[in-house]
Scaffold this motif. Structure first.
Motif, short mmCIF file in Angstrom:
data_model
loop_
_atom_site.label_atom_id
_atom_site.label_comp_id
_atom_site.label_asym_id
_atom_site.label_seq_id
_atom_site.Cartn_x
_atom_site.Cartn_y
_atom_site.Cartn_z
N ILE A 20 40.16 17.13 2.47
CA ILE A 20 40.39 18.56 2.64
C ILE A 20 39.82 19.00 3.99
CG2 ILE A 20 38.25 19.28 1.52
CD1 ILE A 20 39.91 21.62 0.27
N GLU A 21 40.52 19.94 4.63
CA GLU A 21 40.06 20.50 5.90
C GLU A 21 39.22 21.75 5.64
OE1 GLU A 21 40.47 19.29 8.93
OE2 GLU A 21 41.60 17.57 8.20
N GLY A 22 38.29 22.03 6.56
CA GLY A 22 37.46 23.21 6.42
C GLY A 22 38.26 24.50 6.39
N THR A 23 39.34 24.56 7.17
CA THR A 23 40.17 25.77 7.19
C THR A 23 40.87 25.98 5.85
OG1 THR A 23 41.94 24.45 8.21
CG2 THR A 23 40.56 25.78 9.67
N ASP A 24 41.21 24.87 5.16
CA ASP A 24 41.85 25.01 3.85
C ASP A 24 40.86 25.56 2.83
OD1 ASP A 24 44.26 24.00 4.78
OD2 ASP A 24 43.70 21.94 4.38
N VAL A 25 39.60 25.13 2.93
CA VAL A 25 38.56 25.67 2.04
C VAL A 25 38.40 27.16 2.28
CG1 VAL A 25 36.12 25.59 1.42
CG2 VAL A 25 37.34 23.47 1.92
N ARG A 26 38.27 27.55 3.54
CA ARG A 26 38.05 28.95 3.88
C ARG A 26 39.24 29.81 3.45
NH1 ARG A 26 39.53 32.51 7.94
NH2 ARG A 26 37.97 34.10 8.45
N LYS A 58 32.93 21.36 8.32
CA LYS A 58 33.27 20.14 7.58
C LYS A 58 32.47 18.98 8.14
CE LYS A 58 36.80 17.62 8.52
NZ LYS A 58 38.15 17.06 8.75
N PHE A 59 31.89 18.18 7.23
CA PHE A 59 31.20 16.98 7.65
C PHE A 59 32.19 15.81 7.65
CE2 PHE A 59 27.37 19.02 5.38
CZ PHE A 59 27.12 19.81 6.48
N THR A 60 31.76 14.70 8.18
CA THR A 60 32.61 13.51 8.15
C THR A 60 32.70 12.99 6.73
OG1 THR A 60 30.69 12.15 8.68
CG2 THR A 60 32.07 12.87 10.52
N GLY A 61 33.77 12.29 6.42
CA GLY A 61 33.96 11.74 5.08
C GLY A 61 32.92 10.68 4.77
N GLY A 62 32.62 10.51 3.50
CA GLY A 62 31.66 9.49 3.08
C GLY A 62 32.07 8.89 1.77
N VAL A 69 34.44 10.72 -0.53
CA VAL A 69 34.22 12.14 -0.75
C VAL A 69 34.25 12.85 0.59
CG1 VAL A 69 32.86 11.88 -2.86
CG2 VAL A 69 31.71 11.87 -0.64
N TRP A 70 34.62 14.13 0.58
CA TRP A 70 34.64 14.97 1.77
C TRP A 70 33.69 16.13 1.54
CZ3 TRP A 70 38.37 11.79 0.35
CH2 TRP A 70 39.05 11.08 1.35
N THR A 71 32.73 16.28 2.43
CA THR A 71 31.70 17.28 2.24
C THR A 71 31.68 18.28 3.39
OG1 THR A 71 30.04 15.89 3.33
CG2 THR A 71 30.25 15.69 0.93
N PRO A 390 55.95 33.82 2.08
CA PRO A 390 54.50 33.76 2.25
C PRO A 390 54.10 32.60 3.15
CG PRO A 390 55.15 33.73 -0.08
CD PRO A 390 56.35 33.45 0.73
N PRO A 391 52.94 32.71 3.83
CA PRO A 391 52.45 31.58 4.61
C PRO A 391 51.96 30.47 3.70
CG PRO A 391 50.82 33.33 4.60
CD PRO A 391 52.05 33.88 3.93
N ASP A 392 52.24 29.24 4.06
CA ASP A 392 51.70 28.09 3.35
C ASP A 392 50.35 27.78 3.96
OD1 ASP A 392 51.03 25.70 2.23
OD2 ASP A 392 52.91 24.68 2.68
N LEU A 393 49.26 28.04 3.23
CA LEU A 393 47.93 27.90 3.79
C LEU A 393 47.61 26.46 4.18
CD1 LEU A 393 45.86 30.35 1.58
CD2 LEU A 393 46.98 30.75 3.76
N ALA A 394 48.45 25.51 3.76
CA ALA A 394 48.21 24.12 4.16
C ALA A 394 48.79 23.81 5.53
CB ALA A 394 48.82 23.18 3.11
N THR A 395 49.66 24.65 6.04
CA THR A 395 50.34 24.32 7.30
C THR A 395 50.13 25.35 8.39
OG1 THR A 395 52.41 25.40 6.62
CG2 THR A 395 52.14 23.08 6.04
N VAL A 396 49.40 26.43 8.11
CA VAL A 396 49.21 27.46 9.13
C VAL A 396 47.84 27.32 9.78
CG1 VAL A 396 50.74 29.09 8.00
CG2 VAL A 396 48.30 29.14 7.49
N GLU A 397 47.69 27.97 10.93
CA GLU A 397 46.42 28.00 11.64
C GLU A 397 45.97 29.46 11.73
OE1 GLU A 397 46.20 23.87 12.33
OE2 GLU A 397 44.71 25.44 12.65
N LEU A 398 44.69 29.66 11.91
CA LEU A 398 44.13 31.00 12.02
C LEU A 398 43.64 31.22 13.45
CD1 LEU A 398 43.42 33.47 10.17
CD2 LEU A 398 41.12 32.53 10.04
N THR A 399 43.97 32.38 14.03
CA THR A 399 43.48 32.70 15.36
C THR A 399 43.27 34.21 15.44
OG1 THR A 399 43.88 32.40 17.75
CG2 THR A 399 45.79 32.96 16.39
N ARG A 400 42.89 34.69 16.60
CA ARG A 400 42.62 36.11 16.78
C ARG A 400 43.41 36.62 17.98
NH1 ARG A 400 38.61 39.16 14.67
NH2 ARG A 400 37.56 37.29 13.90
#
Length: 509
Positions: A20-26, A58-62, A69-71, A390-400
């Protein structure tokens, strides 16, 4: 300290048994609320200023027990205790994050009570461009730390005067650091453990910025320390510096960091935010949230790092190939031929009612509706809620958004975006009010690009997140075309993958 002061922080260490990516969690957490109540979703609390943001690393996988696991970790600054309890309940009740059910992840939630004036996101130190706490530029003394997350964690412990020297670039920043330290009455270096900390200490000593008395080392990275550990390491020297400089002690010195279950053992009752002026105390949480006056912030949040234009990540639509174009032309030919022969060929999903009615109501800014010229999203059952919307949160990016330059161009922190299929030839006067209302300068937006470019600019679909409650259902591209606020730029129909989507076909592709 200027801007909103956040008296609590929610710290979360997460662990997923899947990638999982950090942006997907957020992004997934942003749209969670209490008991399905949309107005308690974290995105609306963020827009109201109740929480500052959800910062994710996001930390590196372990591995754990032989399985990958992804932490990672999150930090959420919150205005006060009541809202902190509300945010904690949203996290504690989370039964699904992104596409993963509860048995696929663990959340370790800790509550931090911030002393002194509270915390806020890092800002830039004057003209030096280095990340720092909001009080660093005016403070009589500073704390040198490694990076942005160190500054954020120091703020949660009540120290808003930390300055990050960006450890990996310390050599190139040493001149700036020397100049900043020359402005201050006292300087303390607070460095992490291990070899990086040793290198940083050596460099700072060589330039006579610190010595034995003014350098402290932590057993681990500063960004991972608890508030108690930070105070244990630097509390005494901080008190000494402030005494020598004649800095008055703050009246609020209470700080602690505890596990959620120790702070609030029972979160079975939905936390209600405090009553604001003119708000019914018996109203549900959502009504209270809507009644909030928006808070103002001293600085803008850092945008997640965007991938370069043209670089597709897994799950994102690749650019149309010549084979795909040929296949599309074949389908169009067969469709046209069937119509020519008199067959009735219905297009599933193309018959629906208009979805816009009336002005946009900005929940975060009370004071009446927006101008009538700006459309609003109607999310009722009669509105159009098609699969392309709707946006697919798995394929979009967030910016300002940094600048709104024209009806089909916006400068963002990820680069210049050309709105897919939107023709800018009509000039800025027609659709600009809609863009300025739904996507104001400085607001966050989601964008999706299939890799296509125009004169070095990303061709993208954009969803405006600040002015629409909950997940935005319709992109600004679609709104402009559907409401007749902009014309269709037909070359994009074939140059990008967006031309085959339903809203694009409606517009004339």
């Amino acid at each position: 300290m200027s801007g909103t002061s956040y008296k609590y922080c929610v710290k979360v260490h997460y662990k997923f048994k899947a990638a999982i990516e950090g942006t997907d969690v957020r992004n997934s957490l942003l749209y969670m609320g209490i008991g399905g109540l949309k107005e308690t979703a974290l995105v609306n609390l963020k827009n109201s200023g109740v929480i500052e943001d959800i910062y994710v690393k996001k930390f590196t996988g372990g591995e754990e027990d032989g399985s990958p696991v992804w932490t990672g970790k999150m930090l959420i600054p919150v205005v006060d205790e009541n809202y902190c309890k509300m945010v904690s309940k949203v996290l504690a009740d989370a039964d699904k994050i992104y596409i993963y059910e509860r048995d696929m992840f663990d959340l370790e939630i800790r509550i931090v009570r911030v002393p002194s004036e509270g915390t806020s996101r890092p800002v830039k130190y004057k003209d030096a461009g280095l990340d720092c706490g909001p009080g660093a530029s005016t403070s009589g003394w500073i704390i040198l730390v490694d990076g942005w997350w160190d500054v954020l964690n120091m703020g949660c412990a009540g120290y808003d005067n930390a300055v990050a020297f960006a450890g990996s670039d310390l050599a190139s920043h040493i001149g700036k650091i020397t100049d900043i330290c020359g402005e201050k009455g006292r300087v303390l270096a607070f460095l992490g453990g291990g070899r990086p900390g040793e290198r940083h200490e050596k460099a700072l000593r060589e330039h006579r910025i610190v010595d034995d008395d003014t350098c402290r080392r932590a057993p681990e990275e500063v960004e991972n320390l608890s508030s108690e550990a930070i105070h244990e390491k630097i509390g005494s020297i901080a008190d000494r510096f402030e005494g020598e400089l004649g800095i008055a002690k703050p009246t609020d010195t209470e700080y602690w960091e505890k596990p959620l279950e120790e702070v609030w053992p029972d979160l079975s009752e939905a936390a209600e935010p405090p009553v604001k002026d003119g708000i019914n105390p018996e109203a549900p949480a959502g009504q209270l949230v809507r009644g909030l006056e928006p808070y103002t912030h001293a600085a803008s949040a850092p945008a997640p790092k965007a991938e370069p234009a043209g670089k597709a990540k897994p799950g994102r639509r690749p650019p149309l190939s010549h084979v795909a174009i040929a296949a599309g032309m074949t389908v169009l030919f067969l469709f046209g031929f069937a119509v020519y022969l008199g067959y009735d060929v219905p297009l599933i999903g193309m018959m629906y009612e208009p979805r816009f009615s009336g002005p946009v109501q900005d929940d975060a800014a009370p004071g009446g509706p927006a101008p009538d010229a700006v459309p609003s999203a109607d999310t009722s059952e009669g509105g159009r809620l098609g699969p392309d919307d709707p946006p697919d949160l798995a394929t979009v990016e967030l910016t300002r958004i940094a600048q709104l330059s024209s009806i089909n161009r916006m400068g963002t922190e990820a680069g210049v975006i050309a709105l897919a299929l939107v023709d800018g030839g009509a000039g800025p006067g027609v659709g600009m009010p809609a863009i300025e209302q739904l996507c104001p300068q400085g607001s966050e937006v989601y964008y999706e690009t299939d890799g296509a470019e125009s004169d070095g600019q990303m061709i993208a679909k954009v969803w405006c997140t600040e002015k629409i409650s909950g997940i935005p259902l319709h992109s600004i591209n679609e709104i402009l075309l559907d409401e007749g606020l902009a014309g269709l730029y037909k070359p994009h129909c074939m140059e990008t993958g967006f031309g085959t989507e339903r809203w694009a076909r409606d517009a004339g592709c």
